[in-house]
Design an enzyme around this catalytic site. Sequence first.
Site, PDB file in Angstrom:
ATOM      1  N   ASP A 152      -0.310  -2.270  -2.224  1.00  0.00           N
ATOM      2  CA  ASP A 152      -0.387  -1.853  -3.618  1.00  0.00           C
ATOM      3  C   ASP A 152      -0.499  -3.055  -4.556  1.00  0.00           C
ATOM      4  OD1 ASP A 152       2.267  -2.598  -2.916  1.00  0.00           O
ATOM      5  OD2 ASP A 152       3.007  -1.693  -4.757  1.00  0.00           O
ATOM      6  N   GLU A 153      -1.001  -2.787  -5.734  1.00  0.00           N
ATOM      7  CA  GLU A 153      -1.019  -3.737  -6.852  1.00  0.00           C
ATOM      8  C   GLU A 153      -1.541  -5.116  -6.453  1.00  0.00           C
ATOM      9  OE1 GLU A 153       2.595  -1.934  -9.557  1.00  0.00           O
ATOM     10  OE2 GLU A 153       3.135  -3.262  -7.903  1.00  0.00           O
TER      11      GLU A 153
END
Length: 544
Positions: free
Chosen positions: A344-345
Amino acid sequence: MRMLSRKISNFSTFLLVILALGFLLGCSEGPKLPQLVLPETDLAATALIPKPVQVVNGPDAFPLDRYTAIFTETERDAFTGVGEFLSGEIRKTQKITIPVNPDSGKDVFRGIYLRQTPGMEQEQYNLQISSDSILLRATTAEGAFRGVQTLRQLLPETSNDTLAEYPVWVIPGGSIQDKPAFEYRGSMLDVARHFFDIEDVKKYLDVMAYYKMNYLHLHLTDDQGWRIEITSWPKLTQIGGQTEVGGEAGGYYTQEDYKELVAFAGDRYITIVPEVDMPGHTNAASVSYPFLNGNGKTPKPYTGMRVGFSTLDTRKDTVYQFIEDVVREISALSPGPYFHIGGDESHATQKADYEYFIKRVVPIVRKYGKIPIGWDEVGTVSLDADVVAQIWQDKGNEVHAVEQGMKILMSPAKKAYLDMSYDSISKFGLHWAAYIPVDSAYTWSPETYSDKIPRAAILGVEAPLWSETISTIAELEYLAFPRLLGIAELGWTPSGERSWEDYKLRLIRQTPYFKRLDIQFYPSQRVPWMEADSLLPWYNNRTK
């Protein structure tokens, strides 16, 4: 009177033996039991969480007392371990010793029978409660363990001392048919932003087990800290494990610590899911070994709360050798089926580099016998179906995941993130996704949250607890409880049987358990806590 036989192999034979022993009891020269006139009970009115699939009242009640024993199929199988767990919990809570498969010299007049019954689902169990026996049927020891949690919740905290000269705990009679709606019912603890020691994690596991949850996802690595010993890369903990948000000392689990957690969870039929977040959220790894860094610079330790600035060098072969060593060592310590790769991210990773990275890491995870889980961004990468996408945001990534046949783990930040503040005056938590009061955490449905995710694709539900704003077990409990209980019910109870008005009344009756474990929960004003026995004086006194 002597012990009931442990070698009952046929249920009809079992009933005949019970009847015969009832007759013999009247003729016995052994101890004379008082004739107990049990109070009327209402099994359907009990405050069980999660709510069972079906509860039917019976005419009798079961008196648990010093003449009760637990009987299992054999002295050597996993069912006996479940019986011993129940006995141990009764000893801690009710302060009475209930033997498991006792020797024939002990007087026993009532039995709790854990009986293996073919043909039931993995976690399914049935309970029958009458005046002289409790029969718990399950095909697996895991199913029996879930049924034991129901029995624990049915046991009153205090004995009825008017029934006899010795303590008696009255359990309502009737039957319960029960099984979970979803295979995966979990929570995540972020031990990377702030480190929590194994005793804190064990307490969390105990509460999860009580409410029939079966997966604990440990977020072991992030920009602020690396929390798991990797013997082939020792600087990960020697350097990367020494920091956390706010600049405190950090910490990490040795491999022996981690194995202890895995065993403790396994005894409660909870599976640990390890997460190594990559290619972003990797500053602590790159501080330890700067060659991993994707921007060509030697990073400094990071103790803030910003995200998305770090990345691994996705085109360097030595990075994948590092990842393989990490996955190999952690997988060897983790008997469960899953390994979480984060994903993620990764804002500092170019899209093509991100896709290349995920496609190289997924086969490494599979090489060591694990099913990869990733946050929903992995759904945008062209992969086969044997990957789980954990949905946390509403950006359409679930569409790509479903189209590829991936299983979906539901963790929408607007509903399931336990680190979100309850309201604008909450002491801890964030609110970038939403404020999540107790009712909002319960009144959503994993089955219908997104019309783009078919029910058949949903593996289950998980409640993540990120730790940027908390550093102690008391602060952790403030954010997790009571919201985690609602997530447990969403994962277990069929959607048609769930009701906030009913649930909140069962929730307030969990307070004796909260008191006993000193769970420092948030007493939301949306729940009528004053109906609970002396709750607020207890809460206020212990939080001064």
